[in-house]
Structures are given as C-alpha cells and as structure tokens.
Write a protein that holds these residues in place. Structure first.
Motif, PDB file in Angstrom:
ATOM      1  N   VAL A 132      -6.180  11.390   2.639  1.00 22.33           N
ATOM      2  CA  VAL A 132      -5.517  10.758   4.067  1.00 22.33           C
ATOM      3  C   VAL A 132      -6.257  11.413   5.112  1.00 22.33           C
TER       4      VAL A 132
ATOM      5  N   VAL B 284      -6.600   3.957  -5.804  1.00 15.48           N
ATOM      6  CA  VAL B 284      -7.647   4.097  -5.055  1.00 15.48           C
ATOM      7  C   VAL B 284      -8.009   5.690  -4.821  1.00 15.48           C
TER       8      VAL B 284
ATOM      9  N   PHE C  16     -11.353   1.218   2.644  1.00 15.14           N
ATOM     10  CA  PHE C  16     -10.097   1.111   1.989  1.00 15.14           C
ATOM     11  C   PHE C  16      -9.389  -0.176   2.567  1.00 15.14           C
TER      12      PHE C  16
ATOM     13  N   VAL D 273       0.843  -1.259   0.074  1.00 15.33           N
ATOM     14  CA  VAL D 273      -0.025   0.081   0.086  1.00 15.33           C
ATOM     15  C   VAL D 273       0.979   0.998   0.003  1.00 15.33           C
TER      16      VAL D 273
ATOM     17  N   SER E  56       2.004  10.320   1.760  1.00  9.27           N
ATOM     18  CA  SER E  56       1.435  11.583   1.597  1.00  9.27           C
ATOM     19  C   SER E  56       2.201  12.393   2.611  1.00  9.27           C
TER      20      SER E  56
ATOM     21  N   TYR F 242     -10.946   5.136   5.933  1.00  9.71           N
ATOM     22  CA  TYR F 242     -10.072   3.911   6.216  1.00  9.71           C
ATOM     23  C   TYR F 242     -10.520   2.580   6.094  1.00  9.71           C
TER      24      TYR F 242
ATOM     25  N   THR G  13      -2.782   5.072  -3.515  1.00  9.88           N
ATOM     26  CA  THR G  13      -4.063   6.300  -3.391  1.00  9.88           C
ATOM     27  C   THR G  13      -3.665   7.640  -4.001  1.00  9.88           C
ATOM     28  N   TYR G  14      -4.797   8.362  -4.264  1.00  6.17           N
ATOM     29  CA  TYR G  14      -4.796   9.646  -5.042  1.00  6.17           C
ATOM     30  C   TYR G  14      -5.989  10.310  -4.659  1.00  6.17           C
ATOM     31  N   ARG G  15      -5.836  11.497  -4.910  1.00  4.68           N
ATOM     32  CA  ARG G  15      -7.016  12.502  -4.278  1.00  4.68           C
ATOM     33  C   ARG G  15      -7.766  12.878  -5.490  1.00  4.68           C
TER      34      ARG G  15
ATOM     35  N   LEU H 145      -8.308   8.280  -2.352  1.00  3.10           N
ATOM     36  CA  LEU H 145      -8.415   8.474  -0.736  1.00  3.10           C
ATOM     37  C   LEU H 145      -7.917   9.706  -0.345  1.00  3.10           C
TER      38      LEU H 145
ATOM     39  N   THR I 238       0.506   5.718  -0.042  1.00  4.58           N
ATOM     40  CA  THR I 238      -0.325   6.803  -0.102  1.00  4.58           C
ATOM     41  C   THR I 238       0.395   7.728  -0.820  1.00  4.58           C
TER      42      THR I 238
END
Length: 251
Positions: free
Chosen positions: A63, A59, A72, A8, A92, A69, A36-38, A61, A10
């Motif tokens: 943070v 995904v 996820f 995983v 992140s 969470y 993860t990305y926004r 997300l 971020t």
C-alpha cells in the motif's frame, strides 16, 4: 439485507483482514472480492482460499507503493466489467511496538513509516477508487445509502482516540490513526453527495500478531461485529467513529 457485489480489502493475508475475507464470502457471496497481500510466503491461507473461491482475487500490493494504485484500479474495473465497487475496506496497518513508545525514542523515519501505511495509504487508495465507488453507487441507486451502494471502511483504533487516551506513548501509531480519523470524517462529508458513506472503526483489542495473545477478542468475534456495523451503516452513522460492537468511540 444489503449486499455489496464488489469489494476491495487491503492487508488480507492474516488476522482481521483474512477473517474479513472469509466472512464476507460466507455472508454476502459477493460477485468479486479483491484482497491484497505483500508476501506470498506469508499469505498461504489467503492464496489457498482464493484457489477455492472463484470470486476471490488475491492481488499483490504494497500500500506504500502509490504508483501501483492505477494498475490495481484498472484490474478491478476490468474484472467487474464497469460495475464499480460497493465496499472498500482499508485494513492495512502498522504498529512498531519497539520505537516511538516515548518522546525520547522518537525516530523520524519510523514516524513517517506509520503515516505512510496508516494515514496516507487509506487516503490515496480511496482517492484512486473514487471513480469506481461512484459507479457502484450510481449502478445501485435504488438501494438505500450503505454497503448496497458504496461505502468505505477505515480500520482505525481506539488508540487513535484523543478523548480516550489515558496512557500516552505509542506516538507513531496513535497520531497516524488520529489523522486517519480526521481524514475519514472529512471524506464522509465530501463524498456523501456522491452517495458514498465513510466511517473509521475501532475493531477492538484483537488476538492477532499486532494485538498479542493478551487481547480480549478473537478475529471471528471482531469481524462478526464489524459486518454487523456495516450492515447497519446509513446516513445517520456516516462519519461517526464506530466500534466493532456497534457503539460509538470517542474522538
């Protein structure tokens, strides 16, 4: 070579995070990477990479949104079919260069924003993934301690070092990363009996949007060093504040 099967990462849409995903795929060919990305508009390179690699799952997300969470983690557990995860990279980060550069500029809301992203999110996401990290460690119990079993990498910064601070300023960024270092040290002691290693790491001064064009190294150089540190992670380096070049940083 120790091979983390499920990873995983971020903040993987650009800079160090995106390069981590690229090199992790090439070097380890893991079963799954959850990145993860926004914002889809600012994550086109990551999304294209995911379309080309079946083991890469992009995904959405933020943070800061700790309420997301649990979903996820459930998604990751379902995809990995109960195998757990072997490597969590809390990459992140946030650095507002305009505010909190001096004591007279301190702004409470901006300070709290730094802490939310740089300190609280890595702590709370590690907590959320703890059951899956434990599963990953147990499922690979024949492997030595390290990324072949379970590890957490906290991307920190030398600007969070107390011993190496000779310029001051950047209050929000510095103190939130210093707090992350302490949290990481705590985790390294608490999670070692569970077969999970934890280190904070200084990635160097990197040519990214955050690091700027005057930085000293490229993302490729940075991540190549980070992966070397991870490959050599063991009980002796657990809880140490490491640099991307394999040396130790000052607390």
């Amino acid at each position: 070579m120790a091979r983390p099967k499920n990873i995983v990462v971020t903040g993987a849409n650009r800079g160090i995070g995106l390069e981590l995903v690229k090199q992790l795929i090439t070097k380890f060919n893991p079963d799954n990477i959850f990145a993860t990305y926004r914002d889809p508009e600012n994550s086109k390179d990551l999304l294209q990479l995911a379309s080309q690699n079946g083991n890469l799952h992009a995904v959405i997300l933020d943070v800061r949104d700790t309420d997301k969470y649990a979903d996820f983690v459930t998604n990751v557990e379902s995809t990995t079919q109960g195998a757990g995860i072997n490597l969590l990279i809390n990459n992140s980060g946030f650095f507002n260069k305009e505010n909190n550069t001096s004591l007279s500029q301190l702004d409470k809301a901006d300070l709290m924003y730094h802490f939310e992203i740089n300190t609280l999110a890595p702590m709370m996401l590690t907590k959320a993934f703890l059951p899956l990290l434990e599963k990953g460690s147990k499922a690979n119990g024949s492997q030595p301690l390290g990324i072949g079993r379970a590890a957490v990498l906290q991307v920190s910064t030398n600007m969070g070092s107390i011993g190496d601070n000779t310029s001051g300023g950047a209050y929000g960024y510095r103190i939130s990363k210093t707090a992350l270092n302490q949290a990481s040290k705590n985790m390294s002691l608490d999670l070692l009996p569970k077969g999970i290693l934890v280190i904070p790491l200084h990635p160097g001064w990197v040519k990214t949007d955050m690091g700027g064009s005057n930085a000293l190294i490229t993302t490729e150089e940075c991540v190549t060093g980070i992966l070397s540190v991870l490959e050599n992670l063991n009980e002796d380096t657990n809880g140490h504040f490491m640099r991307f070049d394999g040396k130790e940083a000052l607390w």
